[in-house]
Design a protein around this motif. Structure first.
Motif, mmCIF file in Angstrom:
data_model
loop_
_atom_site.group_PDB
_atom_site.id
_atom_site.type_symbol
_atom_site.label_atom_id
_atom_site.label_comp_id
_atom_site.label_asym_id
_atom_site.label_seq_id
_atom_site.Cartn_x
_atom_site.Cartn_y
_atom_site.Cartn_z
ATOM 1 N N GLY A 1 45.579 49.753 37.674
ATOM 2 C CA GLY A 1 45.165 50.241 38.991
ATOM 3 C C GLY A 1 45.372 51.735 39.185
ATOM 4 N N ILE A 2 45.407 52.482 38.078
ATOM 5 C CA ILE A 2 45.491 53.948 38.190
ATOM 6 C C ILE A 2 44.142 54.439 38.726
ATOM 7 N N THR A 3 44.187 55.386 39.671
ATOM 8 C CA THR A 3 42.934 55.908 40.238
ATOM 9 C C THR A 3 42.624 57.312 39.712
ATOM 10 N N HIS A 4 43.692 58.084 39.372
ATOM 11 C CA HIS A 4 43.522 59.458 38.872
ATOM 12 C C HIS A 4 44.393 59.626 37.636
ATOM 13 N N LEU A 5 43.740 59.802 36.491
ATOM 14 C CA LEU A 5 44.477 59.892 35.227
ATOM 15 C C LEU A 5 44.166 61.214 34.532
ATOM 16 N N ALA A 6 45.223 61.917 34.101
ATOM 17 C CA ALA A 6 45.011 63.091 33.248
ATOM 18 C C ALA A 6 45.498 62.747 31.847
ATOM 19 N N LEU A 7 44.594 62.843 30.876
ATOM 20 C CA LEU A 7 44.982 62.701 29.467
ATOM 21 C C LEU A 7 45.267 64.122 28.989
ATOM 22 N N SER A 8 46.562 64.423 28.827
ATOM 23 C CA SER A 8 46.997 65.813 28.612
ATOM 24 C C SER A 8 47.500 66.017 27.190
ATOM 25 N N ASP A 9 46.666 65.705 26.200
ATOM 26 C CA ASP A 9 47.128 65.847 24.821
ATOM 27 C C ASP A 9 47.526 67.288 24.520
ATOM 28 N N HIS A 10 48.451 67.443 23.563
ATOM 29 C CA HIS A 10 48.916 68.781 23.181
ATOM 30 C C HIS A 10 47.784 69.561 22.500
ATOM 31 N N ASP A 11 47.434 70.690 23.066
ATOM 32 C CA ASP A 11 46.517 71.682 22.471
ATOM 33 C C ASP A 11 45.133 71.141 22.097
ATOM 34 N N THR A 12 44.673 70.081 22.711
ATOM 35 C CA THR A 12 43.345 69.578 22.324
ATOM 36 C C THR A 12 42.666 68.799 23.451
ATOM 37 N N LEU A 13 41.320 68.863 23.439
ATOM 38 C CA LEU A 13 40.521 68.074 24.395
ATOM 39 C C LEU A 13 39.777 66.947 23.683
ATOM 40 N N LYS A 14 40.075 66.755 22.387
ATOM 41 C CA LYS A 14 39.339 65.740 21.615
ATOM 42 C C LYS A 14 39.522 64.343 22.197
ATOM 43 N N GLY A 15 40.743 64.017 22.599
ATOM 44 C CA GLY A 15 41.019 62.698 23.182
ATOM 45 C C GLY A 15 40.309 62.534 24.513
ATOM 46 N N PHE A 16 40.296 63.611 25.297
ATOM 47 C CA PHE A 16 39.634 63.581 26.610
ATOM 48 C C PHE A 16 38.143 63.255 26.445
ATOM 49 N N GLU A 17 37.505 63.877 25.437
ATOM 50 C CA GLU A 17 36.063 63.641 25.229
ATOM 51 C C GLU A 17 35.796 62.173 24.895
#
Ligand code: AMP
Ligand code: MN
Ligand code: MN
Ligand code: MN
Length: 300
Positions: A41-57
């Motif tokens: 039930g998370i509504t706002h999630l930040a995936l804040s991997d170290h030094d990369t946006l690959k996981g976010f994509e």
């Protein structure tokens, strides 16, 4: 009826603005993290991997295929160098100490964020080469080989190295890898020339994002030095500090609330989730923010 505490506080339910995936040193894939967040039930999630946006994509693509209202906040956790004017704590070796800055709500395609990711990764790669030489000299090439296998092509971090040391019985507990070998001033630590706080905050601000000082109490600074760090961070253009990080006690929240109010900084909340503990995944934060604070999402 709301509980008494809720009347005087700001709800954080559904928010987790600091998490990790296998794209850096987390144990869930970006897809698994999204599925778990929806399930919780998370509504706002930040995936804040170290030094990369690959996981976010990968997470964004996966989320687009789900029927969910989950808001995925574009984010990166940057390692940064703080050059304090005076050295009054043990973490600072005179060349600055490492602090983490979570970039939230950035434009992932902006040139400034891409440049900052490039500069931070270069510092890490150069640091990792020196770290590998130290391990090889100690006769621990096997640790490096396993750490590289564990990171499987993602950002290689000290978390992977610590896990490899544990697997290969170089230490009996994960935390020992840091307290005996990898932590600041220990035999297998190496200094990293991370971009400075002002370079990091500047890159985040130019990409339209919000710079958040991560887990301020992890640096184990004296109160005076912590206030100095927050003040320097604010002067550099930083906008918020993490007031609830992990699962803090009341005293830690009170302490950080006082600092946020004094420095006129907004407040962020996040689990800093890396891996399940005792088989349990802890996403979201159970605490609420004091009413006097401005949650970071209210400034977006
Ligand atoms: P690196 O960015 O490669 O220097 O690795 C830093 C990561 O190691 C952090 O993001 C944490 O996940 C982990 N870490 C750092 N210090 C400790 C510690 N004392 N105990 C446990 N994990 C730590
Ligand atoms: Mn980490
Ligand atoms: Mn961190
Ligand atoms: Mn983190």
């Amino acid at each position: 009826m709301p509980q008494q505490a809720e009347i005087f506080s700001k709800n954080t339910q559904g928010y987790d603005l600091h998490t990790h995936s296998t794209a850096s040193d987390g144990s869930l894939t970006p897809q698994e993290l999204i599925d778990t967040a929806i399930d919780y039930g998370i509504t706002h999630l930040a995936l804040s991997d170290h030094d990369t946006l690959k996981g976010f994509e990968i997470a964004s693509e996966h989320l687009a295929k789900q029927s969910s209202d989950l808001q995925l906040v574009p984010s990166v956790e940057f390692s940064s160098r703080w050059n304090a004017l005076s050295n009054i704590d043990s973490e600072d070796d005179g060349r600055g100490m490492t602090v983490h800055i979570v970039a939230l709500n950035i434009d992932p395609k902006s040139t400034s964020i891409q440049k900052l990711i490039g500069a931070t990764q270069s510092a890490r790669n150069e640091r990792n080469e020196r770290l590998k030489i130290k391990f090889i000299k100690k006769g621990w090439q096997d640790v490096i080989n396993l750490a590289e296998e564990l990171s499987s092509g993602a950002t290689l971090t000290r978390t992977h190295i610590a896990n490899a040391m544990l697997t290969l019985d170089k230490v009996s507990k994960y935390g020992q890898a840091f307290s005996r070998y990898l932590g600041s001033g220990k035999p297998l630590s190496v200094h990293t020339k991370w971009p400075s706080i002002s370079e990091t905050v500047d890159g985040i601000n130019k990409s339209g994002g919000t710079a958040v000082l991560a887990h301020p109490l992890h640096y184990q600074l004296t109160r005076k030095k912590l206030l100095q760090l927050c003040s320097d961070f604010k002067k550099a253009g930083g906008q918020a500090i993490e007031v609830i990080t992990g699962n803090p006690d009341k005293k830690a929240i009170e302490n950080l609330t006082g600092i946020a109010l004094r420095q006129n900084l907004a407040a962020s909340v996040g689990s800093d989730f890396h891996a399940p503990r005792n088989g349990k995944i802890h996403l979201g934060v159970p605490q609420v923010l004091p009413l006097a604070l401005t949650p970071v999402w209210e400034i977006w």
